[in-house]
Design a protein around this motif. Structure first.
Motif, PDB file in Angstrom:
ATOM      1  N   VAL A 392       0.855  -1.190   0.000  1.00 37.45           N
ATOM      2  CA  VAL A 392       0.000   0.000   0.000  1.00 37.45           C
ATOM      3  C   VAL A 392       0.888   1.237   0.000  1.00 37.45           C
ATOM      4  CG1 VAL A 392      -1.779   1.305   1.225  1.00 37.45           C
ATOM      5  CG2 VAL A 392      -1.828  -1.199   1.261  1.00 37.45           C
ATOM      6  N   LEU A 393       0.673   2.127  -0.965  1.00 36.26           N
ATOM      7  CA  LEU A 393       1.383   3.405  -1.021  1.00 36.26           C
ATOM      8  C   LEU A 393       0.344   4.504  -0.881  1.00 36.26           C
ATOM      9  CD1 LEU A 393       3.778   2.690  -4.043  1.00 36.26           C
ATOM     10  CD2 LEU A 393       4.299   2.492  -1.605  1.00 36.26           C
ATOM     11  N   LEU A 394       0.247   5.087   0.312  1.00 36.50           N
ATOM     12  CA  LEU A 394      -0.750   6.117   0.594  1.00 36.50           C
ATOM     13  C   LEU A 394      -0.072   7.484   0.652  1.00 36.50           C
ATOM     14  CD1 LEU A 394      -3.551   7.108   1.433  1.00 36.50           C
ATOM     15  CD2 LEU A 394      -3.018   6.443   3.784  1.00 36.50           C
ATOM     16  N   LYS A 395      -0.253   8.270  -0.400  1.00 38.17           N
ATOM     17  CA  LYS A 395       0.416   9.563  -0.508  1.00 38.17           C
ATOM     18  C   LYS A 395       1.914   9.410  -0.256  1.00 38.17           C
ATOM     19  CE  LYS A 395      -3.633  12.304   0.758  1.00 38.17           C
ATOM     20  NZ  LYS A 395      -4.203  13.351   1.624  1.00 38.17           N
ATOM     21  N   ALA A 396       2.423   8.301  -0.726  1.00 37.98           N
ATOM     22  CA  ALA A 396       3.826   7.962  -0.468  1.00 37.98           C
ATOM     23  C   ALA A 396       4.711   8.120  -1.699  1.00 37.98           C
ATOM     24  CB  ALA A 396       3.926   6.524   0.054  1.00 37.98           C
ATOM     25  N   PHE A 397       4.107   8.045  -2.887  1.00 34.15           N
ATOM     26  CA  PHE A 397       4.904   8.120  -4.116  1.00 34.15           C
ATOM     27  C   PHE A 397       4.730   9.494  -4.754  1.00 34.15           C
ATOM     28  CE2 PHE A 397       5.608   7.389  -8.688  1.00 34.15           C
ATOM     29  CZ  PHE A 397       6.868   6.803  -8.634  1.00 34.15           C
ATOM     30  N   GLU A 398       5.840  10.210  -4.968  1.00 35.29           N
ATOM     31  CA  GLU A 398       5.777  11.562  -5.515  1.00 35.29           C
ATOM     32  C   GLU A 398       6.376  11.659  -6.921  1.00 35.29           C
ATOM     33  OE1 GLU A 398       7.942  13.993  -2.789  1.00 35.29           O
ATOM     34  OE2 GLU A 398       9.911  13.425  -3.588  1.00 35.29           O
ATOM     35  N   GLY A 399       6.751  10.531  -7.506  1.00 30.44           N
ATOM     36  CA  GLY A 399       7.316  10.536  -8.855  1.00 30.44           C
ATOM     37  C   GLY A 399       6.241  10.585  -9.929  1.00 30.44           C
ATOM     38  N   LYS A 400       6.686  10.629 -11.179  1.00 34.98           N
ATOM     39  CA  LYS A 400       5.766  10.701 -12.310  1.00 34.98           C
ATOM     40  C   LYS A 400       5.566   9.348 -12.987  1.00 34.98           C
ATOM     41  CE  LYS A 400       6.736  15.546 -13.499  1.00 34.98           C
ATOM     42  NZ  LYS A 400       7.173  16.474 -14.573  1.00 34.98           N
TER      43      LYS A 400
END
Length: 488
Positions: A392-400
């Motif tokens: 689960v990635l919750l507002k965790a990934f900021e890449g494109k």
């Protein structure tokens, strides 16, 4: 007759476990974790094999009852592990007759048809009716367990039973609307299990320290926001469950001297302070631990505590604020870890190296990251987690762009990407995530095309796209119309 023979064939301990399940309400969902804790507190479980804990033996018993068709599987968790089960009505009726015949237990429903109900001879009573006046007039000198399934109950009417039940080892009031426990509860010297889950209890008195044999205090989902000082006195305490809705932001206050509870297996949703983190390092038997309001300055004490929890299976760390840095440099996670949840900023300067150090976590099956500020390069370091089943990635990934290379996450079944506001491309190579069953993209407004290579996910059963771009939604609508037209 076949069912009766099957019940007679049960070993003594297994029969007790089975009859205990029968005391639940009709069609009641039996939950694995709660049932295991009750069986242990009741003394039904004994360590029989080397290197097997009481919990493992109890789960083995539950599996055996399912294999014998005495319990039906209702639900398994995401990892295929038994979670909920139920007893068939016919089997329950036979079991209740057996329980009454052997003085194991009785069901009290509070109806007029119950007549002059007596608990004499019954070692366990299951209360399934709100009118307990008849029950309160009965003698209860041999009572070992009182299980209450009626939500609206006058707890004061149970005082006579509590007063006379010197042997009572289990009191489960789960789901009742009680706000305060009567003083008589704290005179139950033999009490091992106190169930307050889902009640409206707001506080516990210092008298809880008199329960010297208490093993389970379950106040999960109650209104308890702090624990009394004397809660550290029952040194046989094995499970301490405390959680209030909204407490994920504040944590539950734990008193000083928690280090005295050396046998504790579970301690969850507690507020992190420097003193608490220094004391919790003594709880080396912990299997489940979650701390909230963690700050950067807690890093050294937190790392020192966790490194000593060599049996840890479930770990959750939540920072004081979304932008608070969760400093994990120097933190060694035990190889026994199965569930890891981290909520807070992760320091980019060491993230790449630290993720690489997780290669020894062969037992890790579930990872939840929130507000972690992971980019494309750091995400690829998570591929060392070969045993992962749930990510689960919750507002965790900021890449494109999110790329999954061939051979990555070979066992992963569930992938949830939530709140990746810049994500606009997903690439899946052939051979990646070969066992993926669920793929969720939620609140990813820049995602305008389906993942490239999604056709390689042969095991995929469910794709959820919610709050993605309107452009992607429109493409899927047109594709659906075309497919329906082709069928016609």
């Amino acid at each position: 007759m076949i069912l009766k023979v099957s019940m007679e064939d049960l070993s003594y301990d297994l029969k007790n476990c089975f009859l205990h399940c029968a005391l639940s309400q009709e069609d009641y969902v039996v939950k694995r974790k709660r049932t295991v804790r009750q069986w242990i507190a009741a003394g039904f479980i004994r360590e029989k094999e080397e290197n097997r804990t009481l919990e493992e033996v109890a789960e083995g018993y539950l599996a055996e009852l399912v294999n014998r068709s005495l319990l039906q599987v209702v639900k398994r968790n995401h990892f295929g592990r038994l979670k909920h089960c139920r007893m068939h009505d016919v089997i329950r009726l036979l079991a209740l007759n057996k329980a009454k015949e052997e003085c194991f237990g009785k069901v009290y429903d509070g109806s007029a048809a119950t007549g002059a109900f007596s608990v004499e001879g019954a070692r366990r009573i299951s209360v399934q009716g709100g009118n307990v006046e008849q029950l309160s007039r009965s003698g209860a000198t041999q009572l070992r367990a009182l299980l209450v399934f009626e939500r609206c109950i006058d707890i004061d009417l149970l005082k006579p039973i509590l007063t006379s039940s010197n042997l009572l080892s289990m009191l489960d009031l789960q789901g009742t609307r009680i706000k305060m426990l009567p003083d008589e509860v704290f005179n139950l010297f033999n009490l091992r299990y106190l169930g307050l889950r889902g009640t409206e209890i707001e506080s516990l008195p210092e008298a809880v320290g008199r329960l010297q044999n208490l093993e389970v205090l379950d106040a999960w989902d109650s209104k308890l926001t702090y624990l009394p000082k004397n809660v550290v006195k029952p040194q046989k305490l094995r499970y301490l469950y405390i959680y209030v809705h909204g407490a994920f932001e504040i944590g539950v206050k734990v008193p000083n001297d928690i280090q005295h509870l050396v046998g504790l297996r579970a301690l969850q949703c507690v507020k992190a302070t420097p003193k608490f983190l220094r004391e919790v390092a003594a709880l080396t038997e912990l299997r489940s631990f979650s701390a909230y309001l963690v700050r950067t300055e807690h890093s050294a004490d937190l790392s020192n505590a966790i490194i000593k929890m060599s049996h840890l299976v479930h770990l959750v760390l939540v920072t004081d604020a979304d932008d608070e840095v969760l400093q994990l440099e120097g933190l060694y996670l035990p190889p026994t870890l199965s569930w890891l949840g981290l909520a807070g900023q992760l320091e980019k300067t060491w993230m790449h190296q630290h993720f690489s150090f997780w290669s020894h976590l062969n037992s890790l099956t579930r990872l939840e990251l929130s507000f972690s500020s992971i980019d494309e390069q750091n995400f690829s370091c998570l591929f060392v987690l070969h045993g992962l089943l749930f990510l689960v990635l919750l507002k965790a990934f900021e890449g494109k762009r999110l790329d999954f290379y061939a051979g990555s996450f070979p066992k992963l079944k569930h992938l949830w990407v939530w709140g990746a506001t810049h994500l606009n491309q997903v690439g899946i190579e052939e051979g990646a995530m070969q066992n993926l069953v669920e793929l969720f993209f939620i609140d990813c407004p820049e995602l305008k095309i389906l993942p490239d290579g999604i056709k390689h996910l042969a095991a995929l059963e469910k794709l959820l796209l919610k709050d993605t771009s309107e452009e992607l939604v429109e493409k899927l609508r047109r594709r659906e119309i075309q497919m329906n037209a082709a069928k016609i």
